[in-house]
Motif scaffolding. Structure first.
Motif, PDB file in Angstrom:
ATOM      1  N   THR A  73     -58.480-112.601   4.522  1.00 61.21           N
ATOM      2  CA  THR A  73     -58.196-113.916   3.955  1.00 61.21           C
ATOM      3  C   THR A  73     -57.160-113.745   2.843  1.00 61.21           C
ATOM      4  O   THR A  73     -56.902-112.612   2.397  1.00 61.21           O
ATOM      5  N   PRO A  74     -56.554-114.830   2.356  1.00 61.15           N
ATOM      6  CA  PRO A  74     -55.595-114.690   1.248  1.00 61.15           C
ATOM      7  C   PRO A  74     -56.233-114.197  -0.046  1.00 61.15           C
ATOM      8  O   PRO A  74     -55.508-114.008  -1.041  1.00 61.15           O
ATOM      9  N   GLU A 101     -54.070-120.310  -6.883  1.00 53.89           N
ATOM     10  CA  GLU A 101     -54.001-121.415  -5.918  1.00 53.89           C
ATOM     11  C   GLU A 101     -54.499-122.716  -6.533  1.00 53.89           C
ATOM     12  O   GLU A 101     -53.936-123.790  -6.256  1.00 53.89           O
ATOM     13  N   ARG A 106     -50.750-123.683  -4.133  1.00 54.89           N
ATOM     14  CA  ARG A 106     -50.318-122.896  -2.985  1.00 54.89           C
ATOM     15  C   ARG A 106     -50.953-121.498  -3.066  1.00 54.89           C
ATOM     16  O   ARG A 106     -51.243-121.003  -4.150  1.00 54.89           O
ATOM     17  N   PRO A 107     -51.156-120.821  -1.929  1.00 56.66           N
ATOM     18  CA  PRO A 107     -51.797-119.497  -1.937  1.00 56.66           C
ATOM     19  C   PRO A 107     -50.926-118.461  -2.655  1.00 56.66           C
ATOM     20  O   PRO A 107     -49.703-118.552  -2.670  1.00 56.66           O
ATOM     21  N   GLU A 110     -49.391-115.153   1.504  1.00 58.75           N
ATOM     22  CA  GLU A 110     -49.329-115.894   2.756  1.00 58.75           C
ATOM     23  C   GLU A 110     -48.798-114.992   3.859  1.00 58.75           C
ATOM     24  O   GLU A 110     -48.115-114.001   3.608  1.00 58.75           O
ATOM     25  N   GLY A 111     -49.156-115.353   5.115  1.00 60.37           N
ATOM     26  CA  GLY A 111     -48.663-114.636   6.285  1.00 60.37           C
ATOM     27  C   GLY A 111     -48.901-115.463   7.524  1.00 60.37           C
ATOM     28  O   GLY A 111     -49.907-116.169   7.628  1.00 60.37           O
ATOM     29  N   LEU A 117     -50.270-111.204   6.891  1.00 59.34           N
ATOM     30  CA  LEU A 117     -51.117-111.459   5.724  1.00 59.34           C
ATOM     31  C   LEU A 117     -51.585-110.152   5.085  1.00 59.34           C
ATOM     32  O   LEU A 117     -51.569-110.004   3.853  1.00 59.34           O
TER      33      LEU A 117
END
Length: 392
Positions: A73-74, A101, A106-107, A110-111, A117
């Motif tokens: 996950t981010p 975030e 925004r994260p 990201e990927g 990611l």
């Protein structure tokens, strides 16, 4: 854990739109406190995501994880992607990504897919948030190496407090900033006082540790000096022929076995002699008591016979005395009858009858009294003998 209408996850809240700075900082502060409490128990969450954070009124709860997440996950720390176990520093990485975030919308990483990611998590850095203070906080949380991150949530909580105060100052009109500055100064003074107390406690503990270490070092020096003296003494001994250690050990063991056997034999002999002597002494005491009892019975029988003879002799003597008295009376009566008339004879016969009856009563009373006296004496003597036998 299921959520109710009054509860919602942070993921749901983030989908509703951009979170205001004050609300984001307040949520971050509550999340940091929840993680601090978890870490103080020696545990780590290992999978902090917006979906694992439940918002309920003024509280924040963490949903426990069942196991490691199947996908990245981010908010996943790089070391977890390398198969290392999660710890408090892994949770700090996830916390930094979440704070970025919430404040920017925004994260941080990201990927397009799992591969991109993971590359971003292991190599990229978050973009600027527009606030140097926020960037400094996030960078200290999401460093790639766990050792380079902030190690404890207490430091993060302090930084969040400073950010909260700065945000309030930015939203406060100029005339009201004086009160805010005073509040900030008071809080900073309290913080400095607590830090000073902790440093004083640490210095005291360190001094005690240094003293203990010094004493231990001195004892170690003394022991080393003793060992050195022994080594010097060994080196100064003349060289002798090598000793057959195995033969020497067998000889020592043989000597020990002989000594143990000798001691065991002595103990057994002493115990046997003690038991025999005790048995003989006990037998002698029993025999002596039996002889005493036998002698007491003999004395009792002899005394009873003596009493019987005494009673019989007294009875015979009383009977002989009665016969003698009656004979004398008969003779006297006969002599008187020869010289008087019939009336005197009848009177004499009546007198003789009364005398006989009186004499018989007296003889009976005398015999009964003698018999009672002798019997009491016998009972007293037998009682004394019984008590003497019981005491023996």
């Amino acid at each position: 854990m299921t959520t109710t209408s009054e509860q919602r996850t942070l993921a749901v809240r983030m989908q509703e739109g951009r979170i205001p700075v004050a609300e984001a900082l307040q949520t971050a502060m509550r999340l940091a406190e929840a993680l601090r409490q978890l870490h103080d128990t020696g545990k780590a969450h290992g999978a902090v995501t917006p979906a694992s954070i439940v918002l309920s009124g003024n509280t924040v709860e963490l949903i426990p994880t069942v196991g490691p997440l199947a996908a990245a996950t981010p908010y996943t720390a790089p070391e977890l992607l390398q198969g290392q176990p999660a710890d408090a520093r892994s949770d700090i990485f996830s916390f930094g990504a979440l704070v970025f975030e919430m404040l920017t919308g925004r994260p941080a990483f990201e990927g397009a897919g799992q591969t991109e990611l993971k590359l971003a998590l292991c190599n990229a850095t978050p973009p600027s948030s527009g606030s140097p203070a926020v960037d400094r906080l996030v960078a200290a949380c999401v460093a790639k190496s766990p050792a380079a991150r902030w190690q404890r949530m207490q430091k993060i909580i302090m930084e969040l407090k400073l950010l909260t105060v700065a945000a309030r100052r930015a939203d406060t009109p100029a005339p009201a900033r004086g009160a805010a500055d005073n509040a900030l100064r008071a809080e900073l003074h309290q913080l400095e006082a607590r830090v000073s107390l902790k440093f004083a406690s640490y210095e005291k503990t360190l001094a005690g540790m240094q003293q203990t270490a010094g004493e231990a070092a001195e004892q170690l020096k003394q022991q080393l000096a003793g060992v050195h003296a022994q080594l010097v003494a060994v080196e100064q001994r003349p060289v002798v022929a090598p000793v057959d250690t195995e033969a020497l050990m067998q000889k020592i063991q043989g000597r020990v076995q002989e000594a143990i056997a000798a001691v065991t034999q002595q103990i057994e002999s002493h115990v046997r002699e003690s038991v025999e002597a005790s048995g003989q002494k006990h037998s002698a005491q029993v025999q002596e008591i039996a002889e005493q009892v036998k002698s007491a019975h003999s004395q009792q029988a002899a005394l009873a016979e003596q009493v019987k003879q005494s009673v019989d002799a007294a009875h015979s003597e009383q009977v002989a005395h009665v016969h003698e008295t009656v004979g004398a009376l008969r003779q006297e009566i006969a002599e008187q009858l020869n010289g008087t008339h019939a009336q005197q004879a009848a009177h004499l016969q009546e007198t003789v009858g009364a005398l006989r009856q009186e004499i018989a009563e007296q003889v009976k009373q005398s015999v009964d009294a003698a018999h009672s006296q002798q019997a009491a004496h016998v009972q007293e003597t037998v009682g004394a003998l019984r008590q003497e036998i019981a005491e023996q």
